[in-house]
Design an enzyme around this catalytic site. Structure first.
Site, mmCIF file in Angstrom:
data_model
loop_
_atom_site.group_PDB
_atom_site.id
_atom_site.type_symbol
_atom_site.label_atom_id
_atom_site.label_comp_id
_atom_site.label_asym_id
_atom_site.label_seq_id
_atom_site.Cartn_x
_atom_site.Cartn_y
_atom_site.Cartn_z
ATOM 1 N N ARG A 103 40.642 53.787 44.848
ATOM 2 C CA ARG A 103 41.893 54.051 44.130
ATOM 3 C C ARG A 103 41.578 54.287 42.659
ATOM 4 N NH1 ARG A 103 47.034 50.090 43.869
ATOM 5 N NH2 ARG A 103 45.695 48.977 42.435
ATOM 6 N N THR A 107 45.766 56.859 37.938
ATOM 7 C CA THR A 107 46.780 57.559 38.760
ATOM 8 C C THR A 107 47.162 56.757 40.003
ATOM 9 O OG1 THR A 107 45.086 58.640 40.076
ATOM 10 C CG2 THR A 107 45.820 59.801 38.086
ATOM 11 N N ASP A 199 42.004 41.785 42.786
ATOM 12 C CA ASP A 199 41.268 42.905 43.386
ATOM 13 C C ASP A 199 40.379 42.359 44.504
ATOM 14 O OD1 ASP A 199 39.064 44.770 43.888
ATOM 15 O OD2 ASP A 199 39.954 45.927 42.254
ATOM 16 N N ASP A 202 36.568 43.218 44.367
ATOM 17 C CA ASP A 202 35.875 42.493 43.292
ATOM 18 C C ASP A 202 35.700 41.028 43.657
ATOM 19 O OD1 ASP A 202 35.906 44.853 41.972
ATOM 20 O OD2 ASP A 202 37.222 44.225 40.336
#
Ligand code: PRP
Ligand code: URA
Length: 207
Positions: A103, A107, A199, A202
């Site tokens: 991703r 955007t 995330d 991560d």
């Protein structure tokens, strides 16, 4: 929500809460995500089609079943990898495909970088795995790819889903069932799920 199964099992919810906890470090995060994936896959595969099969026990004939279709697990890289091994422990005969999507931070568009599938995908029951369903951009891109490749039955297994992502998937693919441990509140302005768990990639890999 139609087509969405929230897996409220106490062990799933217990592990999910520990995954959400910001103090949970990658080693523990990987273990918990694996455990939760095993519990979720049990529910997500409950409706798999079976065909009758008779075998001989050492004593007599027994009626049983076998799965009607082969299974392919398709994790979305990277975070989907965190659920793969545990699911393979339960479905060791499954094939494995991969979809690489990243991703874009600004955007929020899912950018494709890798795919590999077994030949003749239409033969398989596809289980698409990604812990996070946020805007739904990655899930819709992955589903586009799977259906372009001829997939017939696909089910989507997430850990945490945002209402926005569920709406996006249901709008384009209303027949794809979604299994998740939680439907969270909403996305923030950076496309992160609230309260979410941050995330997932991560936190899994410590990056
Ligand atoms: C995360 C997550 C999903 C995606 C969800 O992956 O694992 O694939 O974001 O967001 P969306 O619903 O808005 O598309 P990311 O792109 O961060 O890649 P990573 O797993 O490599 O960290
Ligand atoms: N991807 C993640 O890993 N977490 C989010 O909250 C949203 C997208």
């Amino acid at each position: 929500m139609k087509g969405v199964t929230v897996i409220g099992h106490p062990l799933v919810q217990h592990n999910l809460t520990r995954l959400r906890d910001e103090r949970t470090q990658p080693q523990e995060f990987r273990r918990l995500l694996g455990e939760i994936a095993s519990l979720m896959i049990y529910e997500a595969t409950r409706s798999l089609a079976v065909v009758p099969l008779a075998v001989r026990t050492p004593l007599e004939r027994a009626r049983g079943f076998r799965l009607a279709r082969e299974i392919v697990l398709v994790p979305v890289l990277r975070a989907g990898l965190g659920m793969l091994d545990a699911i393979l422990q339960l479905i060791p005969h499954a094939s494995v495909g991969f979809i690489g999507l990243k991703r874009e931070e600004t955007t929020l568009r899912a950018v494709f970088y890798h795919k590999s599938f077994p030949k003749n995908l239409r033969r398989f029951e596809v289980i698409l795995i990604d812990p996070m369903l946020a805007t739904g951009g990655s899930a819709v891109a992955a589903l586009d790819l799977l259906f372009e490749q001829g997939a017939k039955g696909v089910r989507l297994v997430n850990l945490v889903a945002a209402p926005e992502g569920i709406r996006a998937v249901r709008a384009k693919y209303p027949a794809v069932p979604i299994f998740t441990a939680a439907v969270d509140r909403r996305l923030n302005e950076r496309g992160y799920i609230l309260p979410g768990l941050g995330d997932a990639g991560d936190r899994l890999f410590g990056t």
